[in-house]
Write an enzyme that holds these catalytic residues in place. Structure first.
Site, mmCIF file in Angstrom:
data_model
loop_
_atom_site.group_PDB
_atom_site.id
_atom_site.type_symbol
_atom_site.label_atom_id
_atom_site.label_comp_id
_atom_site.label_asym_id
_atom_site.label_seq_id
_atom_site.Cartn_x
_atom_site.Cartn_y
_atom_site.Cartn_z
ATOM 1 N N HIS A 251 -7.584 -14.427 6.300
ATOM 2 C CA HIS A 251 -8.552 -13.404 6.687
ATOM 3 C C HIS A 251 -8.222 -12.052 6.056
ATOM 4 O O HIS A 251 -8.847 -11.034 6.379
ATOM 5 C CB HIS A 251 -8.561 -13.300 8.223
ATOM 6 C CG HIS A 251 -9.727 -12.565 8.779
ATOM 7 N ND1 HIS A 251 -9.609 -11.354 9.429
ATOM 8 C CD2 HIS A 251 -11.057 -12.860 8.797
ATOM 9 C CE1 HIS A 251 -10.792 -10.937 9.834
ATOM 10 N NE2 HIS A 251 -11.690 -11.825 9.458
ATOM 11 N N LYS A 253 -7.889 -8.945 3.309
ATOM 12 C CA LYS A 253 -8.713 -8.333 2.268
ATOM 13 C C LYS A 253 -7.823 -7.365 1.508
ATOM 14 O O LYS A 253 -7.483 -6.291 2.021
ATOM 15 C CB LYS A 253 -9.902 -7.572 2.855
ATOM 16 C CG LYS A 253 -10.947 -8.451 3.538
ATOM 17 C CD LYS A 253 -10.710 -8.550 5.014
ATOM 18 C CE LYS A 253 -11.801 -9.382 5.677
ATOM 19 N NZ LYS A 253 -11.439 -9.715 7.068
ATOM 20 N N ASP A 258 -2.644 -2.830 -10.753
ATOM 21 C CA ASP A 258 -1.407 -2.420 -11.431
ATOM 22 C C ASP A 258 -0.292 -2.047 -10.466
ATOM 23 O O ASP A 258 0.693 -1.417 -10.879
ATOM 24 C CB ASP A 258 -1.674 -1.227 -12.372
ATOM 25 C CG ASP A 258 -2.569 -1.602 -13.544
ATOM 26 O OD1 ASP A 258 -2.667 -2.808 -13.852
ATOM 27 O OD2 ASP A 258 -3.176 -0.687 -14.144
ATOM 28 N N HIS A 433 -17.895 -3.483 12.377
ATOM 29 C CA HIS A 433 -16.935 -4.468 11.897
ATOM 30 C C HIS A 433 -15.566 -3.845 11.596
ATOM 31 O O HIS A 433 -14.655 -4.526 11.155
ATOM 32 C CB HIS A 433 -17.491 -5.132 10.622
ATOM 33 C CG HIS A 433 -16.747 -6.344 10.184
ATOM 34 N ND1 HIS A 433 -15.923 -6.353 9.069
ATOM 35 C CD2 HIS A 433 -16.692 -7.591 10.687
ATOM 36 C CE1 HIS A 433 -15.411 -7.562 8.909
ATOM 37 N NE2 HIS A 433 -15.855 -8.339 9.875
ATOM 38 N N LYS A 435 -11.783 -2.304 11.961
ATOM 39 C CA LYS A 435 -10.603 -2.638 12.763
ATOM 40 C C LYS A 435 -9.626 -1.468 12.633
ATOM 41 O O LYS A 435 -8.781 -1.441 11.735
ATOM 42 C CB LYS A 435 -9.928 -3.920 12.272
ATOM 43 C CG LYS A 435 -10.890 -5.127 12.143
ATOM 44 C CD LYS A 435 -11.333 -5.303 10.732
ATOM 45 C CE LYS A 435 -12.003 -6.619 10.417
ATOM 46 N NZ LYS A 435 -13.015 -7.115 11.278
ATOM 47 N N ASP A 440 -3.293 10.075 19.420
ATOM 48 C CA ASP A 440 -2.569 11.346 19.582
ATOM 49 C C ASP A 440 -2.506 12.200 18.318
ATOM 50 O O ASP A 440 -1.582 13.025 18.173
ATOM 51 C CB ASP A 440 -1.144 11.084 20.097
ATOM 52 C CG ASP A 440 -1.122 10.507 21.499
ATOM 53 O OD1 ASP A 440 -2.185 10.472 22.139
ATOM 54 O OD2 ASP A 440 -0.050 10.090 21.950
#
Length: 514
Positions: A251, A253, A258, A433, A435, A440
């Site tokens: 899952h 991404k 380089d 979508h 995450k 603080d």
């Protein structure tokens, strides 16, 4: 016509896989539910087997939620519940995968420190981060980095433009790892650059998950990429076998260019992520770009997975972009970063622990974006305790969902959270979508890990923890800008009648298997 043809081929392949799985299940049921005296013998044997499986499940080192789910299923179907568990788990053989991954992690561990060890510097400057940074570096194996500029993206279209710009600058290699690839404006634009770069001698590699691309890619897509000079690894090919290994999906991404620049976050390479097509209203997402030392860490995380597919050993020193030992000194305003990864093979829930530590250490607030909210008692207790202790805990989930069963299950947690003082919102403009966690004005994380059982315990995931950087405020401000487009859920909305309460509560029993 060409696209219609491959869609038909893909559809036939997918239907065949499903049919083979159904045949296996049907044969199992017919075998068990025979007649005559053989049925009596098989009933006694399988009942004993179910009891033994229950004993095994209770004593297994696993999440209590998984144990309760399986025991409930065995009680509900005592005749074949035990044999289903055996088919699901014992026919799986993660040992080879675990050995290979452990070997890759060992071989790459020293390469994470090519730019030095920044843990002591972080602790001296910010002692309040000691426990979290120490856990990720000394136990999980993901060091702290300085000299890393960060750029936060609050939408897919801005991210997409930046990715195209950075890909054009590649001189040595481009590594990509994604859960979903889907042909369209986004993917095709990127592949056009990859093909051109590969023809210029740039080392281009792609990892994609087979289940994630189950309905989105033609069956010969890997061969097409390789004809362009792009090396490709299809992770965990879908096979028509009842097995828990089919649950362990990639899952992550990641884009590494380089080793100097790297991206991660919630966005896959499909047009809905950049709102080129509309699937569930406006698609709200989040991603981050690292430029400098921290980008090297995401590069190594990619290579650990790549080497699973090709059983090869890269020369990490030759891929390291700073031959003098480190990147140029960065602005102090960029603070420190700690990229991390999680995998379901080692039973160490790194993503969950990052989230729990942020919640437990919060003094003033914790703001959370997540597309799913299907959590176990550890996270539920951490969130409610923080709210009861006076921390301003806010969570934004989608109002328009992509999976109705997950939506109903997510909403079943609202009552307890809101009763404890957690503020829960639903993004009404479309699908949220992203995450992200931020707390603080000091610490934040952007990554791929959802607040659900699959991301937290079954999938390969990654993210970036950010300390004392101005990017932390970018994550916070994005959350605050999203609130006006979100509806705050009240306790009265959580359950208006008995039916609305019962259905979500039943679905929660099966949440670990969703």
């Amino acid at each position: 016509m060409k696209k219609k043809k491959w869609v038909q081929v893909v559809f036939r392949r997918r239907v065949l896989v499903i049919l083979v799985l159904l045949i296996q299940i049907t044969l199992l049921v017919l075998l068990i539910a025979g007649t005559g005296r053989y049925f009596q013998y098989s009933y006694q044997i399988l009942s004993i087997l179910s009891i033994l499986v229950c004993i095994h499940v209770l004593n297994k080192h696993d999440k209590p939620a998984y144990k309760l789910t399986w025991i409930f299923l065995i009680l509900l179907f005592p005749f074949f519940g035990g044999i289903m568990y055996i088919l699901f788990y014992f026919w799986s053989n993660p040992r080879k995968l675990k050995l290979a991954l452990d070997n890759n992690i060992r071989n790459s561990s020293s390469a994470f420190y090519f730019s030095g060890n920044r843990l002591a510097d972080l602790i001296e400057a910010h002692p309040e981060y000691k426990t979290q940074a120490h856990y990720l570096q000394e136990y999980a194996g993901f060091p702290v980095y300085a000299n890393t500029r960060q750029e936060y993206f609050d939408s897919g279209d801005v991210y997409f433009r930046r990715v195209l710009e950075e890909l054009e600058k590649a001189q040595h290699y481009i590594f990509l790892e994604f859960f979903i690839l889907s042909e369209g404006v986004m993917l095709n634009s990127i592949v056009d650059i990859l093909e051109r770069k590969a023809s210029q001698g740039v080392d281009v590699r792609i990892i994609y998950d087979d289940l994630g691309c189950f309905l989105t890619l033609p069956p010969d897509y890997r061969e097409n990429l390789e004809r362009m000079g792009i090396r490709c690894f299809v992770f965990n090919p879908v096979r028509p076998i009842v097995s828990s290994l089919q649950n362990n999906r990639d899952h992550r991404k990641i884009i590494s260019i380089d080793g100097r620049v790297a991206f991660t976050g919630g966005l896959n390479l499909a047009d809905e992520y950049i709102n080129a097509v509309e699937k569930y209203g406006h698609w709200k997402d989040a991603a981050i770009m690292l430029e400098g030392e921290g980008a090297w860490s995401l590069t190594l995380i990619f290579l650990q997975m790549w080497n699973l597919g090709f059983r090869e050993q890269d020369d990490y020193a030759s891929l390291y972009p700073w031959k003098d030992g480190s990147a140029a000194a960065g602005d102090e305003a960029w603070g420190y970063v700690q990229p991390y990864a999680d995998n379901p093979i080692d039973d160490e829930n790194v993503g969950e622990h990052v989230y729990i530590q942020i919640i437990n250490q919060a003094k003033n607030y914790v703001y959370i974006n997540t597309p799913y909210l299907v959590i176990d008692d550890n996270l539920l207790s951490a969130l409610t305790l923080a709210a009861k202790s006076g921390v301003d805990v806010r969570i934004i989930t989608p109002h328009r969902w992509d999976k109705w069963t997950v939506a109903i299950t997510s909403r079943s947690y609202y009552r307890r959270l809101i009763s404890a003082g957690v503020k829960v919102y639903e993004y009404t403009s479309g699908f949220n979508h992203g995450k992200t966690f931020v707390s603080d004005d000091k610490i934040a994380t952007v990554g791929t890990t959802n607040l659900d059982f699959r991301s937290l315990y079954l999938h390969f995931e990654c993210g970036v923890l950010i300390y004392s950087s101005k990017t932390v405020m970018d994550v916070k401000n994005d959350f605050l800008k999203t609130l006006p487009s979100s509806h705050q859920i009240t306790l009265n909305e959580c359950a208006r009648n008995a039916v609305q309460r019962i259905i979500p509560d039943v679905l929660r029993i099966f949440a670990p298997l969703m």
